[in-house]
Design a protein around this motif. Structure first.
Motif, PDB file in Angstrom:
ATOM      1  N   ARG A 129     -17.148  23.547   7.347  1.00  0.00           N
ATOM      2  CA  ARG A 129     -16.436  24.546   6.713  1.00  0.00           C
ATOM      3  C   ARG A 129     -17.461  25.367   5.727  1.00  0.00           C
ATOM      4  N   HIS A 130     -18.161  24.557   4.872  1.00  0.00           N
ATOM      5  CA  HIS A 130     -19.332  25.225   4.350  1.00  0.00           C
ATOM      6  C   HIS A 130     -20.147  26.284   4.771  1.00  0.00           C
ATOM      7  N   LEU A 131     -20.576  25.715   6.078  1.00  0.00           N
ATOM      8  CA  LEU A 131     -21.433  26.465   7.028  1.00  0.00           C
ATOM      9  C   LEU A 131     -20.616  27.906   7.457  1.00  0.00           C
ATOM     10  N   GLU A 132     -19.333  27.635   7.580  1.00  0.00           N
ATOM     11  CA  GLU A 132     -18.628  28.820   8.524  1.00  0.00           C
ATOM     12  C   GLU A 132     -18.348  29.704   7.170  1.00  0.00           C
ATOM     13  N   GLN A 133     -18.279  29.412   5.967  1.00  0.00           N
ATOM     14  CA  GLN A 133     -18.358  30.222   4.584  1.00  0.00           C
ATOM     15  C   GLN A 133     -19.410  30.992   4.422  1.00  0.00           C
ATOM     16  N   ILE A 134     -20.740  30.291   4.837  1.00  0.00           N
ATOM     17  CA  ILE A 134     -21.964  30.909   4.350  1.00  0.00           C
ATOM     18  C   ILE A 134     -22.141  31.778   5.485  1.00  0.00           C
ATOM     19  N   THR A 135     -21.752  31.547   6.817  1.00  0.00           N
ATOM     20  CA  THR A 135     -21.826  32.425   8.078  1.00  0.00           C
ATOM     21  C   THR A 135     -21.056  33.619   7.590  1.00  0.00           C
ATOM     22  N   GLU A 136     -20.060  33.574   7.033  1.00  0.00           N
ATOM     23  CA  GLU A 136     -18.826  34.656   7.013  1.00  0.00           C
ATOM     24  C   GLU A 136     -19.733  35.372   5.814  1.00  0.00           C
ATOM     25  N   PHE A 137     -20.093  34.801   4.960  1.00  0.00           N
ATOM     26  CA  PHE A 137     -20.593  35.648   3.704  1.00  0.00           C
ATOM     27  C   PHE A 137     -22.011  36.493   4.208  1.00  0.00           C
ATOM     28  N   ASN A 138     -22.694  35.614   4.996  1.00  0.00           N
ATOM     29  CA  ASN A 138     -23.779  36.364   5.550  1.00  0.00           C
ATOM     30  C   ASN A 138     -23.632  37.618   6.508  1.00  0.00           C
ATOM     31  N   GLU A 139     -22.386  37.452   7.236  1.00  0.00           N
ATOM     32  CA  GLU A 139     -21.999  38.590   8.017  1.00  0.00           C
ATOM     33  C   GLU A 139     -21.502  39.772   7.348  1.00  0.00           C
ATOM     34  N   THR A 140     -20.876  39.426   6.145  1.00  0.00           N
ATOM     35  CA  THR A 140     -20.441  40.436   5.156  1.00  0.00           C
ATOM     36  C   THR A 140     -21.590  41.118   4.553  1.00  0.00           C
ATOM     37  N   ILE A 141     -22.585  40.256   4.390  1.00  0.00           N
ATOM     38  CA  ILE A 141     -23.657  41.048   3.602  1.00  0.00           C
ATOM     39  C   ILE A 141     -24.440  42.029   4.500  1.00  0.00           C
ATOM     40  N   ARG A 142     -24.484  41.388   5.725  1.00  0.00           N
ATOM     41  CA  ARG A 142     -25.300  42.045   6.938  1.00  0.00           C
ATOM     42  C   ARG A 142     -24.602  43.587   6.985  1.00  0.00           C
ATOM     43  N   TYR A 143     -23.123  43.547   7.207  1.00  0.00           N
ATOM     44  CA  TYR A 143     -22.361  44.567   7.296  1.00  0.00           C
ATOM     45  C   TYR A 143     -22.674  45.596   6.206  1.00  0.00           C
ATOM     46  N   GLU A 144     -22.510  45.168   4.862  1.00  0.00           N
ATOM     47  CA  GLU A 144     -22.782  45.962   3.999  1.00  0.00           C
ATOM     48  C   GLU A 144     -24.030  46.256   3.728  1.00  0.00           C
ATOM     49  N   LEU A 145     -25.290  45.766   4.166  1.00  0.00           N
ATOM     50  CA  LEU A 145     -26.578  46.328   4.015  1.00  0.00           C
ATOM     51  C   LEU A 145     -26.777  47.411   5.353  1.00  0.00           C
ATOM     52  N   ARG A 149     -27.974  50.865   4.445  1.00  0.00           N
ATOM     53  CA  ARG A 149     -28.886  51.641   4.995  1.00  0.00           C
ATOM     54  C   ARG A 149     -28.583  52.905   5.327  1.00  0.00           C
ATOM     55  N   GLN A 150     -27.489  52.974   6.088  1.00  0.00           N
ATOM     56  CA  GLN A 150     -27.095  54.277   6.407  1.00  0.00           C
ATOM     57  C   GLN A 150     -26.979  55.323   5.271  1.00  0.00           C
ATOM     58  N   GLU A 176     -36.896  45.867   5.328  1.00  0.00           N
ATOM     59  CA  GLU A 176     -35.516  45.163   5.261  1.00  0.00           C
ATOM     60  C   GLU A 176     -34.464  46.150   5.770  1.00  0.00           C
ATOM     61  N   GLU A 177     -33.227  46.083   5.512  1.00  0.00           N
ATOM     62  CA  GLU A 177     -32.271  47.053   6.012  1.00  0.00           C
ATOM     63  C   GLU A 177     -32.565  48.309   5.061  1.00  0.00           C
ATOM     64  N   ILE A 178     -32.536  48.160   3.733  1.00  0.00           N
ATOM     65  CA  ILE A 178     -32.945  49.102   2.775  1.00  0.00           C
ATOM     66  C   ILE A 178     -34.276  48.966   2.165  1.00  0.00           C
ATOM     67  N   SER A 179     -34.677  50.033   1.453  1.00  0.00           N
ATOM     68  CA  SER A 179     -36.157  50.194   1.109  1.00  0.00           C
ATOM     69  C   SER A 179     -36.363  50.633  -0.399  1.00  0.00           C
ATOM     70  N   GLY A 180     -37.404  50.399  -0.647  1.00  0.00           N
ATOM     71  CA  GLY A 180     -37.856  50.854  -2.398  1.00  0.00           C
ATOM     72  C   GLY A 180     -38.715  52.019  -2.219  1.00  0.00           C
TER      73      GLY A 180
END
Length: 387
Positions: A129-145, A149-150, A176-180
């Motif tokens: 369950r912890h791994l699922e939470q981390i995966t879900e969080f990472n997917e949210t971060i990837r989507y937001e990134l 980026r757009q 990365e997805e976004i830049s400096g």
């Protein structure tokens, strides 16, 4: 497991007594749902519809043993992430190693202790369950990134510009997805253009947020009648604002020039940014524009020097960020300004997009792993007199 949602546990064993015993151990102390199967064939027929949270798997079974079943499950995309605990009478070191090689996360030997089985099952369910939470969080971060980026891509939208006698071509590659990195060309008068490039410390989300703030601040300073429309004047005002907004540890390098096609002259100032390269077409000479002041966003009181250079038809100026010159090669050496000048010179017969494509190919060929180590921006500017 108080407060946790019930899990679905699949028990696979060819002996009904073993299935019943394991089921009773688990249901006596938890609310988990139990599903049982007598062999691998039954599991494969229903597992995608009855996807369990964890599998308790016997090894010695007819038709298909536990190792074979585990191998099939781990090869399928829909079932490869289901944790498998082997429960077996086999106690050799070889069998234990084989179980983990086939994707097992635990190994329990029969006869087993009831409390141990329950504790191990619960521990692995919590970990899942912890791994699922981390995966879900990472997917949210990837989507937001990806959205970020757009947004940043739209914000830094200049790819190519032709206005009067000014032609601008760019290449922009975030690490990365976004830049400096940030750059822009803004028309500030009849035949006059402000060209700007900057690099914020690091890359990723913080640097990207600062790029958007910097672009807004730049546009504000240009519109402000109290700010001298000169490279040093604009950079000094930017520095004042950055000193108020940048958090400690962040700083910005920037190069700003104002091109006047009426007089065919360029005035520029450099705040610790990599020195642009200038190509004089009439003589074939390559020089740097090295006037450097200190970084922006650290000290409120700065002196920023200006310099100027005359322009001739088909001259070229190359602006870039340090992701280009600091790229590491197979010999662990960075590309450096001298090598970049050589690449610029060797491709100078080309122009515009053709020139940048050739240069980017030569630069990337220097990379040890043929990837970019940092955010990369390249801007080539060509000139002809205003008609």
């Amino acid at each position: 497991m108080d407060g946790d949602r019930p899990s679905k546990i699949l028990i696979v064993d060819d002996h009904s007594e073993n299935r019943k015993l394991l089921a009773s151990i688990i249901t006596k102390h938890t609310d988990h749902q139990i599903v049982t199967a007598s062999g691998g064939k039954a599991v494969l027929e229903h597992i995608e519809d009855e996807r369990p949270d964890i599998i308790l798997l016997d090894i010695m079974m007819p038709e298909m043993d536990g190792f074979q079943l585990a191998k099939i499950l781990k090869a399928k995309e829909k079932t490869r992430d289901i944790p498998i605990i082997f429960i077996t009478a086999l106690d050799s070191e070889e069998d234990k190693v084989k179980a983990f090689e086939y994707g097992g996360i635990d190994y329990i030997i029969k006869p087993f202790n009831h409390r141990e089985v329950l504790s191990r099952v619960n521990a692995h369910l919590v970990a899942k369950r912890h791994l699922e939470q981390i995966t879900e969080f990472n997917e949210t971060i990837r989507y937001e990134l990806s959205i970020s980026r757009q947004i940043q891509k739209n914000f830094i939208s200049l790819k190519e510009l032709h206005d009067g006698g000014l032609s601008v071509y760019t290449r922009y590659i975030p690490k990365e997805e976004i830049s400096g990195d940030i750059y822009d060309v803004i028309k500030v008068g009849d035949g006059k253009f402000l060209c700007f490039i900057a690099d914020i410390t690091g890359h990723g989300i913080p640097a990207a947020l600062y790029t958007m703030m910097l672009k807004s601040s730049l546009e504000k300073q240009i519109r402000n009648p109290e700010v001298p429309l000169s490279p040093s004047g604009v950079l000094l005002e930017l520095n004042k604002e950055l000193c108020e907004t940048l958090i400690p540890g962040f700083f910005i390098t920037a190069f700003l020039m104002i091109v006047d096609l009426n007089t065919m002259r360029c005035v520029y100032a450099n705040a610790a940014h990599p020195a642009p390269l200038f190509y004089r077409a009439s003589t074939g000479e390559f020089v740097t524009l090295p006037v450097r002041s200190t970084i922006l966003g650290v000290k409120k009181s700065l002196e920023i020097a200006e310099e100027s250079i005359s322009l001739e038809q088909t001259d070229k100026i190359l602006l870039y960020t340090d992701g280009i010159t600091e790229m590491t090669g197979d010999d662990s050496r960075i590309l450096g300004e001298n090598s970049l000048r050589e690449i610029f010179a060797s491709n100078s017969a080309a122009s515009g997009n053709e020139l940048l494509d050739k240069m980017m190919g030569d630069i990337l060929a220097h990379s040890a792993d043929k990837t970019w180590d940092d955010d990369v921006t390249l801007m080539e500017i060509e000139f002809s007199p205003k008609e």
